[in-house]
Design a protein around this motif. Structure first.
Motif, PDB file in Angstrom:
ATOM      1  N   CYS A  82       0.829  -1.214   0.000  1.00 18.51           N
ATOM      2  CA  CYS A  82       0.000   0.000   0.000  1.00 18.51           C
ATOM      3  C   CYS A  82       0.861   1.260   0.000  1.00 18.51           C
ATOM      4  O   CYS A  82       0.554   2.247  -0.691  1.00 18.51           O
ATOM      5  N   VAL A  83       1.922   1.245   0.762  1.00 18.57           N
ATOM      6  CA  VAL A  83       2.745   2.441   0.962  1.00 18.57           C
ATOM      7  C   VAL A  83       3.738   2.663  -0.176  1.00 18.57           C
ATOM      8  O   VAL A  83       4.084   3.805  -0.506  1.00 18.57           O
ATOM      9  N   MET A  86       3.296   5.396  -2.909  1.00 19.85           N
ATOM     10  CA  MET A  86       3.362   6.753  -2.374  1.00 19.85           C
ATOM     11  C   MET A  86       4.811   7.191  -2.186  1.00 19.85           C
ATOM     12  O   MET A  86       5.182   8.324  -2.489  1.00 19.85           O
ATOM     13  N   ALA A 106      -3.416   1.162   6.523  1.00 14.78           N
ATOM     14  CA  ALA A 106      -2.934   2.053   5.461  1.00 14.78           C
ATOM     15  C   ALA A 106      -3.255   3.497   5.795  1.00 14.78           C
ATOM     16  O   ALA A 106      -2.436   4.406   5.566  1.00 14.78           O
ATOM     17  N   SER A 109      -0.681   4.673   8.232  1.00 12.28           N
ATOM     18  CA  SER A 109       0.613   4.928   7.586  1.00 12.28           C
ATOM     19  C   SER A 109       0.588   6.227   6.792  1.00 12.28           C
ATOM     20  O   SER A 109       1.558   6.988   6.787  1.00 12.28           O
ATOM     21  N   ILE A 110      -0.535   6.477   6.123  1.00  9.52           N
ATOM     22  CA  ILE A 110      -0.659   7.710   5.342  1.00  9.52           C
ATOM     23  C   ILE A 110      -0.640   8.929   6.254  1.00  9.52           C
ATOM     24  O   ILE A 110       0.059   9.917   5.992  1.00  9.52           O
ATOM     25  N   ILE A 114       3.326   9.306   5.568  1.00 10.80           N
ATOM     26  CA  ILE A 114       3.305  10.018   4.283  1.00 10.80           C
ATOM     27  C   ILE A 114       3.014  11.499   4.490  1.00 10.80           C
ATOM     28  O   ILE A 114       3.709  12.368   3.945  1.00 10.80           O
ATOM     29  N   TYR A 144      -5.733   7.275  -4.268  1.00 11.63           N
ATOM     30  CA  TYR A 144      -5.611   5.924  -3.710  1.00 11.63           C
ATOM     31  C   TYR A 144      -7.008   5.371  -3.459  1.00 11.63           C
ATOM     32  O   TYR A 144      -7.768   5.914  -2.664  1.00 11.63           O
TER      33      TYR A 144
END
Length: 381
Positions: A82-83, A86, A106, A109-110, A114, A144
């Motif tokens: 997923c990451v 990005m 996810a 993490s975003i 991110i 996304y």
């Protein structure tokens, strides 16, 4: 699919590709090692263990063919997949659009990684369709998507969103873990990159962690390079298990689909169930999109229990015998998990009454699973 990525003639007739447990690759000359180093990000180039070995490359090639893409990068987990896009394509000052129904790890993490790197993030209503154009900015570089959402199962109008993104020069990344390429082909519907947790249905036996990122040729090298920046490397043992699972994926997924739909249809008739959320049911608000874009469904869906009592919901969950209480899904075993979508929304609100319980229909006998649910659901009354 049973033969993708296989070439017994190259391995003395072995049906399965032998594992390559190695870090160091020996070369015959300085010119040979220099050439390998120069081409280390090319598809299938053996250079050093972290960059891939013949068994890993064969599995990636099989996934690429299945998804209809140019190349695939295997990474250590679904979340890593997923990451990775990005990290590969976004820089400080860029703008990222993310579905509000995104897989919660996810989302974390975003938001925690991110966004901290200077990327502007906007979450959007998963049912926005081509209305997403209103959210685009001059610096929007990526959208996304996850269709359906892994807890609340909203389906997105993937072709419409991808068309808008392409018109604005933005990349689209779609999580395809729920349906896999057996039942859904995001690249054919306009997506640029497909990610998935092979941990789930591809491995299929709950015994390995693996993520996959598949793309067209224009994006392949950037993804390979980013995987190297992050130090991503996949275990040959995990790849072996995933390649094994791939051979039976179509057969298993059809059974998950059939069992899940039987259970979902029956659960809709029970007084203890307020609503069943399964895209293949005509009652699902996005059923028309499912019929248009998908050729099947997996075994993962949700029910809204007709109670506000967490005590009763807990009694139902803990009384189940064949549905194990645990995270993940996609293995041979049935699973159950309670969830609260309200705490992980910013662009939309989850206001539905009742308690959400996610079910994964495994490969057990459907009659046994139904009997297990029928007995435990009485605890909700």
């Amino acid at each position: 699919m049973s033969h993708l990525g296989r070439d017994p003639a190259r391995h003395q007739g072995a049906v399965n590709i032998p594992l390559h447990r190695t870090s160091t690759i020996i070369f015959d000359s300085v010119s040979e090692i220099d050439a390998a180093k120069k081409a280390r990000f090319d598809k299938g180039q053996v250079f050093y263990g972290r960059f891939g070995t013949p068994d890993v490359f064969a599995f990636e090639a099989a996934i690429s063919e299945l998804e209809g893409g140019y190349g695939t990068v295997a990474v250590p987990s679904g979340l890593a997949a997923c990451v990775l896009p990005m990290v590969a394509f976004l820089k400080p000052g860029d703008h990222l659009l993310v579905t509000d129904a995104v897989y919660e790890p996810a989302r974390t993490s975003i938001s925690a990684f991110i966004a901290r790197s200077g990327v502007e993030v906007t979450f959007y209503d998963p049912r926005i369709g081509d209305g997403i154009e209103a959210l685009f900015r001059p610096n929007t570089k990526m959208v996304y998507l996850e269709t359906p959402g892994s807890l609340t199962f909203e389906l997105q109008d993937l072709p419409a969103i991808c068309a808008v993104a392409r018109a604005h020069g933005a990349l689209t990344v779609c999580d395809n873990t729920w349906a896999t390429a057996i039942f859904h082909r995001p690249l054919a519907l306009g997506a640029d990159i497909v990610v998935q947790a092979a941990t789930k249905y591809i491995v299929g036996h709950s015994d390995a962690m693996l993520g996959l990122v598949t793309c067209e040729e224009a994006h392949y090298r950037a993804l390979r390079e980013a995987a190297n920046w992050l130090g991503y490397r996949v275990s040959p043992d995990d790849v072996f298990l995933a390649a094994r699972g791939l051979r039976t994926l179509a057969v298993r997924l059809r059974q998950h689909f059939e069992t899940g739909l039987v259970l979902a249809t029956w659960l809709e008739t029970l007084p203890q169930v307020r609503r069943v959320i399964h895209p293949a049911l005509p009652s699902h608000p996005d059923h028309a999109i499912w019929k248009r874009d998908f050729t099947g469904a997996s075994g993962l869906f949700a029910v809204i229990l007709d109670t506000d009592s967490m005590e009763k919901a807990t009694a139902f969950i803990e009384d189940l015998e064949l549905f194990g209480l645990g995270f993940s899904w996609g293995g041979f075993e049935s699973l159950v998990l309670h969830g609260d979508p309200a705490h992980a929304r910013t662009a939309t609100e989850w206001t539905e009454e009742g308690i959400l319980v996610r079910l994964h229909a495994g490969l057990e006998n459907v009659g046994d699973l139904r009997a297990d649910l029928a007995r435990a659901i009485l605890r909700v009354a």
